[in-house]
Design a protein around this motif. Structure first.
Motif, PDB file in Angstrom:
ATOM      1  N   PHE A 177      -4.776   9.108   1.993  1.00 33.75           N
ATOM      2  CA  PHE A 177      -4.636   8.480   3.318  1.00 33.75           C
ATOM      3  C   PHE A 177      -4.114   7.062   3.064  1.00 33.75           C
ATOM      4  O   PHE A 177      -4.795   6.248   2.436  1.00 33.75           O
ATOM      5  N   ASP A 178      -2.923   6.794   3.549  1.00 31.27           N
ATOM      6  CA  ASP A 178      -2.338   5.453   3.384  1.00 31.27           C
ATOM      7  C   ASP A 178      -2.583   4.699   4.689  1.00 31.27           C
ATOM      8  O   ASP A 178      -1.950   4.970   5.709  1.00 31.27           O
ATOM      9  N   VAL A 179      -3.523   3.768   4.631  1.00 32.04           N
ATOM     10  CA  VAL A 179      -4.065   3.189   5.867  1.00 32.04           C
ATOM     11  C   VAL A 179      -3.468   1.807   6.116  1.00 32.04           C
ATOM     12  O   VAL A 179      -2.975   1.161   5.194  1.00 32.04           O
ATOM     13  N   CYS A 206      -1.258   6.622   7.797  1.00 34.37           N
ATOM     14  CA  CYS A 206      -2.166   6.360   8.930  1.00 34.37           C
ATOM     15  C   CYS A 206      -1.850   5.025   9.584  1.00 34.37           C
ATOM     16  O   CYS A 206      -2.722   4.357  10.131  1.00 34.37           O
ATOM     17  N   ASP A 207      -0.602   4.597   9.501  1.00 32.82           N
ATOM     18  CA  ASP A 207      -0.198   3.327  10.091  1.00 32.82           C
ATOM     19  C   ASP A 207       0.738   3.645  11.263  1.00 32.82           C
ATOM     20  O   ASP A 207       1.686   4.434  11.088  1.00 32.82           O
ATOM     21  N   PRO A 208       0.507   3.050  12.439  1.00 29.07           N
ATOM     22  CA  PRO A 208       1.418   3.307  13.564  1.00 29.07           C
ATOM     23  C   PRO A 208       2.878   3.013  13.206  1.00 29.07           C
ATOM     24  O   PRO A 208       3.796   3.575  13.802  1.00 29.07           O
ATOM     25  N   LYS A 209       3.076   2.142  12.176  1.00 23.39           N
ATOM     26  CA  LYS A 209       4.435   1.826  11.699  1.00 23.39           C
ATOM     27  C   LYS A 209       5.132   3.096  11.167  1.00 23.39           C
ATOM     28  O   LYS A 209       6.340   3.144  11.028  1.00 23.39           O
ATOM     29  N   HIS A 210       4.361   4.103  10.864  1.00 24.77           N
ATOM     30  CA  HIS A 210       4.745   5.422  10.348  1.00 24.77           C
ATOM     31  C   HIS A 210       5.891   5.428   9.317  1.00 24.77           C
ATOM     32  O   HIS A 210       6.783   6.262   9.338  1.00 24.77           O
ATOM     33  N   ASP A 211       5.806   4.466   8.370  1.00 28.84           N
ATOM     34  CA  ASP A 211       6.814   4.411   7.306  1.00 28.84           C
ATOM     35  C   ASP A 211       6.223   4.760   5.940  1.00 28.84           C
ATOM     36  O   ASP A 211       6.886   4.605   4.923  1.00 28.84           O
ATOM     37  N   SER A 212       4.976   5.232   5.943  1.00 31.71           N
ATOM     38  CA  SER A 212       4.278   5.469   4.670  1.00 31.71           C
ATOM     39  C   SER A 212       5.053   6.386   3.738  1.00 31.71           C
ATOM     40  O   SER A 212       5.141   6.143   2.538  1.00 31.71           O
ATOM     41  N   LYS A 232       0.826  -1.227   0.000  1.00 34.98           N
ATOM     42  CA  LYS A 232       0.000   0.000   0.000  1.00 34.98           C
ATOM     43  C   LYS A 232       0.853   1.266   0.000  1.00 34.98           C
ATOM     44  O   LYS A 232       0.582   2.204  -0.730  1.00 34.98           O
ATOM     45  N   SER A 233       1.896   1.271   0.849  1.00 34.89           N
ATOM     46  CA  SER A 233       2.714   2.488   0.949  1.00 34.89           C
ATOM     47  C   SER A 233       3.506   2.679  -0.331  1.00 34.89           C
ATOM     48  O   SER A 233       3.673   3.810  -0.805  1.00 34.89           O
ATOM     49  N   MET A 234       3.963   1.573  -0.913  1.00 26.06           N
ATOM     50  CA  MET A 234       4.666   1.675  -2.195  1.00 26.06           C
ATOM     51  C   MET A 234       3.724   2.281  -3.240  1.00 26.06           C
ATOM     52  O   MET A 234       4.094   3.206  -3.972  1.00 26.06           O
TER      53      MET A 234
HETATM   54 MG    MG Z   1       2.283   0.861   4.743  1.00 21.18          MG
END
Ligand code: MG
Ligand code: ADP
Length: 308
Positions: A140-142, A55-61, A32-34
């Motif tokens: 929004f990248d969820v 919007c991911d707690p991983k916060h790498d979007s 998704k982020s890609m």
């Molecule tokens: Mg992602």
């Protein structure tokens, strides 16, 4: 007309394009982020001013746009004791490549709080800073699969949804759940599924089988490429990676070294993939109609995708 509608209409008329809000969803790790980052780049190449909100707690979007993991809204709010009036645009909006603006919402502490609340606070803050309406496109990248209302919260702020999947049971099963959430939200506001991007494979057998039963558009299929994996490590978008590969191959030719079939294939597929992102940007540049998808009952999709 209410005051806020009037205000947003005035803000809209100052822009070249109407504001388009898009949420990207899909199973965790599917790409998704890609897809979000490279679609942001494609839209920027087409002249759109883009804000991408991770919007991911991983916060790498936004990593491949900024080249580093930017501080999250939650980090910033914590630092400012949650006094919103002390937060400035430059505290939370970071400039990415191709002039794409980047925000990472962050997440609640693991096992506590709700991701939906964090997304709501992010939108509230961007509106208070008068930033929300100054873009042509907001993405929004969820995170992952939709398993509760919090995961579906970005749909409340979106006009469109784009799903990333591969051609496997698990990610299509997740897509089916996302269909259900879109249909639910579409009851109260004009939310539409634009379609799916098939990632990491050029196969479309299962996804086409699903699309025949529950109609949706298959927008693009993107190959599994080592260079895409590398883009994540280097923190660069694909258009940059394609140029890097082109330079490396040209250098080899200059040195009279052989370009292998595999290297040429990787380059050709990177060229194809970059083109696919421009085509995807064009889809969103025309205010697509989209559909309200119809999810299948769990047992039906299980049977549909499990049988040969
Ligand atoms: Mg992602
Ligand atoms: P998500 O946002 O859905 O969790 P990411 O976009 O972070 O997934 O992708 C997960 C990993 O897979 C990243 O390292 C990314 O570079 C890699 N990846 C995504 N798509 C591809 C692809 N088509 N080919 C190779 N690697 C890919």
């Amino acid at each position: 007309m209410t005051e806020s509608t009037q205000e947003s209409t005035e803000q809209q008329t100052q822009k070249d394009f109407p504001l388009l809000k898009l949420a990207t969803y899909g199973k965790g790790g599917i790409g998704k982020s890609m897809v979000s980052c490279n679609l942001s780049v494609g839209l920027a190449q087409r002249g759109r001013k883009v804000l991408q909100i991770g919007c991911d707690p991983k916060h790498d979007s936004t990593f491949t746009l900024c080249g580093f993991m930017i501080p999250t809204i939650i980090d910033t709010l914590q630092k400012k004791d949650f006094v919103y009036s002390n937060v400035w645009s430059e505290d939370i909006i970071y400039k990415g490549l191709f002039n794409v603006d980047c925000v990472e919402a962050g997440g609640p502490p693991a096992g506590a709080g709700c991701g939906g609340y964090v997304v709501g606070e992010t939108v509230k803050l961007l509106k208070e800073l008068n930033a929300f309406y100054s873009y042509d496109v907001i993405i929004f990248d969820v995170l992952g699969d939709i398993v509760c209302g919090g995961f579906a919260a970005p749909l409340n702020y979106s006009d469109y949804c784009l799903i990333t999947t591969d051609d496997s049971f698990d990610s299509l099963f997740a897509a089916n759940r996302i269909f259900a959430s879109i249909r639910e939200k579409a009851r109260t506001h004009p939310l539409r599924l634009v379609g799916v991007v098939v990632n990491r494979t050029l196969n479309r057998d299962l996804v086409m089988r699903f699309a025949k039963t529950s109609p949706f558009a298959i927008l693009e299929a993107l190959p599994l490429l080592e260079t895409i994996k590398e883009s994540r490590i280097l923190g660069k978008p694909l258009i940059y990676m394609r140029k890097r590969l082109e330079d490396a191959l040209e250098n080899k030719i200059e040195q009279e070294e052989e370009v292998t079939i595999e290297e040429q294939r990787e380059f050709d597929l990177m060229t194809y993939t970059c083109g696919a992102f421009l085509s995807l940007a064009d889809v969103f540049s025309t205010n697509p109609e989209g559909v309200v998808p119809m999810e299948l009952p769990d047992r039906t999709i299980f049977t549909l995708l499990s049988t040969g």
